[in-house]
Design an enzyme around this catalytic site. Structure first.
Site, PDB file in Angstrom:
ATOM      1  N   CYS A 166      -1.669 -30.303  -2.162  1.00  0.00           N
ATOM      2  CA  CYS A 166      -0.945 -31.383  -2.831  1.00  0.00           C
ATOM      3  C   CYS A 166      -0.096 -30.910  -4.010  1.00  0.00           C
ATOM      4  O   CYS A 166       0.569 -31.718  -4.657  1.00  0.00           O
ATOM      5  CB  CYS A 166      -1.931 -32.461  -3.277  1.00  0.00           C
ATOM      6  SG  CYS A 166      -2.899 -33.111  -1.897  1.00  0.00           S
ATOM      7  N   HIS A 306      -0.386 -36.402 -11.996  1.00  0.00           N
ATOM      8  CA  HIS A 306      -0.747 -36.259 -10.585  1.00  0.00           C
ATOM      9  C   HIS A 306      -1.551 -37.470 -10.126  1.00  0.00           C
ATOM     10  O   HIS A 306      -1.453 -37.869  -8.957  1.00  0.00           O
ATOM     11  CB  HIS A 306      -1.566 -34.980 -10.390  1.00  0.00           C
ATOM     12  CG  HIS A 306      -2.023 -34.757  -8.988  1.00  0.00           C
ATOM     13  ND1 HIS A 306      -1.141 -34.468  -7.964  1.00  0.00           N
ATOM     14  CD2 HIS A 306      -3.260 -34.788  -8.426  1.00  0.00           C
ATOM     15  CE1 HIS A 306      -1.817 -34.322  -6.835  1.00  0.00           C
ATOM     16  NE2 HIS A 306      -3.112 -34.516  -7.080  1.00  0.00           N
ATOM     17  N   GLU A 317      -7.943 -35.400 -15.251  1.00  0.00           N
ATOM     18  CA  GLU A 317      -6.560 -35.228 -15.702  1.00  0.00           C
ATOM     19  C   GLU A 317      -6.307 -35.985 -16.994  1.00  0.00           C
ATOM     20  O   GLU A 317      -5.623 -35.478 -17.900  1.00  0.00           O
ATOM     21  CB  GLU A 317      -5.577 -35.681 -14.628  1.00  0.00           C
ATOM     22  CG  GLU A 317      -4.129 -35.424 -15.013  1.00  0.00           C
ATOM     23  CD  GLU A 317      -3.124 -35.813 -13.941  1.00  0.00           C
ATOM     24  OE1 GLU A 317      -1.933 -35.460 -14.078  1.00  0.00           O
ATOM     25  OE2 GLU A 317      -3.533 -36.481 -12.958  1.00  0.00           O
ATOM     26  N   LYS A 335       2.309 -42.769  -8.015  1.00  0.00           N
ATOM     27  CA  LYS A 335       1.528 -42.918  -6.780  1.00  0.00           C
ATOM     28  C   LYS A 335       0.993 -44.339  -6.608  1.00  0.00           C
ATOM     29  O   LYS A 335       0.559 -44.693  -5.509  1.00  0.00           O
ATOM     30  CB  LYS A 335       0.381 -41.917  -6.755  1.00  0.00           C
ATOM     31  CG  LYS A 335       0.815 -40.469  -6.544  1.00  0.00           C
ATOM     32  CD  LYS A 335      -0.386 -39.563  -6.353  1.00  0.00           C
ATOM     33  CE  LYS A 335       0.026 -38.116  -6.133  1.00  0.00           C
ATOM     34  NZ  LYS A 335       0.475 -37.460  -7.379  1.00  0.00           N
ATOM     35  N   HIS A 340      -0.272 -41.313  -2.001  1.00  0.00           N
ATOM     36  CA  HIS A 340      -0.288 -39.862  -2.165  1.00  0.00           C
ATOM     37  C   HIS A 340       0.443 -39.208  -1.003  1.00  0.00           C
ATOM     38  O   HIS A 340      -0.042 -39.198   0.131  1.00  0.00           O
ATOM     39  CB  HIS A 340      -1.731 -39.373  -2.254  1.00  0.00           C
ATOM     40  CG  HIS A 340      -1.857 -37.948  -2.680  1.00  0.00           C
ATOM     41  ND1 HIS A 340      -0.763 -37.146  -2.936  1.00  0.00           N
ATOM     42  CD2 HIS A 340      -2.960 -37.166  -2.904  1.00  0.00           C
ATOM     43  CE1 HIS A 340      -1.184 -35.945  -3.294  1.00  0.00           C
ATOM     44  NE2 HIS A 340      -2.505 -35.934  -3.279  1.00  0.00           N
ATOM     45  N   PHE A 400      -6.058 -29.406  -3.275  1.00  0.00           N
ATOM     46  CA  PHE A 400      -7.315 -28.885  -2.746  1.00  0.00           C
ATOM     47  C   PHE A 400      -7.291 -27.352  -2.792  1.00  0.00           C
ATOM     48  O   PHE A 400      -6.260 -26.721  -2.534  1.00  0.00           O
ATOM     49  CB  PHE A 400      -7.513 -29.334  -1.303  1.00  0.00           C
ATOM     50  CG  PHE A 400      -8.087 -30.717  -1.156  1.00  0.00           C
ATOM     51  CD1 PHE A 400      -8.292 -31.538  -2.243  1.00  0.00           C
ATOM     52  CD2 PHE A 400      -8.420 -31.199   0.102  1.00  0.00           C
ATOM     53  CE1 PHE A 400      -8.822 -32.811  -2.092  1.00  0.00           C
ATOM     54  CE2 PHE A 400      -8.960 -32.470   0.276  1.00  0.00           C
ATOM     55  CZ  PHE A 400      -9.162 -33.278  -0.838  1.00  0.00           C
TER      56      PHE A 400
END
Length: 414
Positions: A166, A306, A317, A335, A340, A400
């Site tokens: 991502c 993010h 975050e 998002k 996403h 990931f």
């Protein structure tokens, strides 16, 4: 903040193209995102699986855009090519006096042509080997979007693809910045693309407990930082940005959306899917990006987070943002609108960040109402767009495997 080292050649963004759940072009996507209109909806492609909704791309007609050639492309390449065409036109490159050997293409993807692999696998099992298309490999392999864009415009510079989950779209922009600073290219078309909405992908992410289960209200399911967030919503699409050295842009009379001030990356080296609980990997990438840009955290006006709407990721975050930027820097996550978009997310969010700088507007975090108890006191823009000058902004992407990538953008006048 300045350091003792000389500043590298300035790099600017002169073209933007997008295909997103918020709209099939940049103008529509920007207006929808600024309006905070979420794209989550029941998706017929996901009928019968536990999570049957997504943030899909709509109003996208591949036959109209590409004709018969579109049948040779997986949707992840179709999205990339449509976004690249828009970015190319936006940067006014058609007929421009540009050396094609000095123009590169850097387009990443998380899962590439997964739909093609699935379709052809089903053909093989139900109809036999001779039913498998000879175009399977060139449709599905991860580099083919970058190759297709290079062929579309007759470009002979480096044509590369990368995959950092991502974080991919932001990684592509960082590599493009390196190419331009090093003098290997005058211009680069860079970004990310993804077309991974399928029953298999939905089930796989759901098995990881990563997806929202809010099938009763899919439009409200993607809610970054919110107290009722319960997972992310699958999105799809692409964004391509034209990056070029500022001197090259000036020589051809082009104005810029924003400057690309710096880039930072790091690895958590912690877990296959979970971020480090202390956020140190993300913070390291942010600090590297700020150092590369030669700016202080206090200079940053906006953080495009993010924040995917997952309980753990958003909280980690948010704590990193508080540690570095305090309570007064504006924070948003687009998002909430787009879901996403996996490997395309970083490029799309960098494009939105550049538009925030150019237009002095910060889109709201859609569906955010109240912060979770695990979210520190940070300035989350929500409810309505915020009209304010944005001089320096960062856009975060985390993937990931512990991939962390951060891009720093600034006003073209700085």
């Amino acid at each position: 903040m300045t350091s003792g080292r000389p500043k590298p050649p300035a790099v600017v963004i002169t073209g933007i193209g997008m295909v997103t759940p918020a709209g099939p072009d940049t103008d529509t996507a920007w207006k929808t995102t600024c309006a905070g209109q979420p794209a989550g909806a029941i998706d017929p492609r996901l009928a019968g699986v536990p999570v049957d909704f997504s943030c899909p791309v709509t109003a996208f007609d591949a036959d109209e855009l590409f004709g018969v050639e579109g049948r040779r492309m997986d949707p992840f390449t179709q999205y990339a090519l449509a976004a690249a065409r828009e970015a190319y036109a936006d940067a006014q490159l058609a007929g421009a006096d540009v050396d094609p050997s000095r123009v590169g293409v850097l387009l990443g993807t998380g899962v590439a042509g997964l739909g093609t692999w699935q379709e052809q696998g089903e053909r093989m099992h139900t109809r036999g080997a001779r039913a498998v298309s000879p175009l399977t490999i060139p449709k599905a392999i991860g580099n083919i979007a970058a190759a297709t864009v290079s062929m579309e415009f007759g470009l002979h510079g480096p044509s590369l693809s990368m995959a950092t989950a991502c974080a991919t779209g932001t990684s592509a922009l960082g590599l493009a910045l390196d190419q331009l600073r090093a003098g290997r290219c005058d211009m680069v078309l860079a970004g990310g693309t993804e077309a991974a909405i399928s029953p298999l992908v939905s089930i796989a992410f759901d098995r990881l407990k990563a997806l929202s289960r809010r099938s009763d209200a899919p439009a409200l399911a993607s809610r970054p930082f919110d107290e009722r967030r319960d997972g992310f919503v699958l999105g799809e699409g692409a964004a391509v940005l034209v990056l070029e050295r500022a001197a090259h842009a000036r020589a051809r009379g082009r104005s810029a959306y924003a400057k690309v001030l710096g880039y930072g990356e790091s690895s958590d080296s912690y877990h296959l899917t979970a971020p480090r609980p202390d956020g140190q990997g993300a913070q390291l990438a942010l600090q590297k990006a700020l150092d590369d840009a030669q700016v202080h955290p206090s200079d940053v006006t906006l953080v495009n987070a993010h924040a995917t709407s997952t309980p753990q990721g958003d909280a980690i975050e948010a704590r990193v943002i508080e540690r570095l930027f305090g309570h007064n820097t504006a924070v948003t996550s687009t998002k909430g609108v787009t879901g996403h978009m996996l490997g395309a997310a970083g490029a799309v969010e960098a494009a939105f960040t550049a538009l925030s700088i150019k237009q002095g507007v910060i889109p709201p975090t859609a569906n955010f109402q109240a912060p979770g108890a695990d979210i520190p006191e940070i300035d989350i823009v929500h409810g309505a767009p915020r009209h304010t000058p944005v001089s320096v902004a960062v856009s975060n992407s985390f993937g990931f495997g512990g991939h962390n990538a951060v891009i720093v953008l600034g006003s073209a006048g700085t």
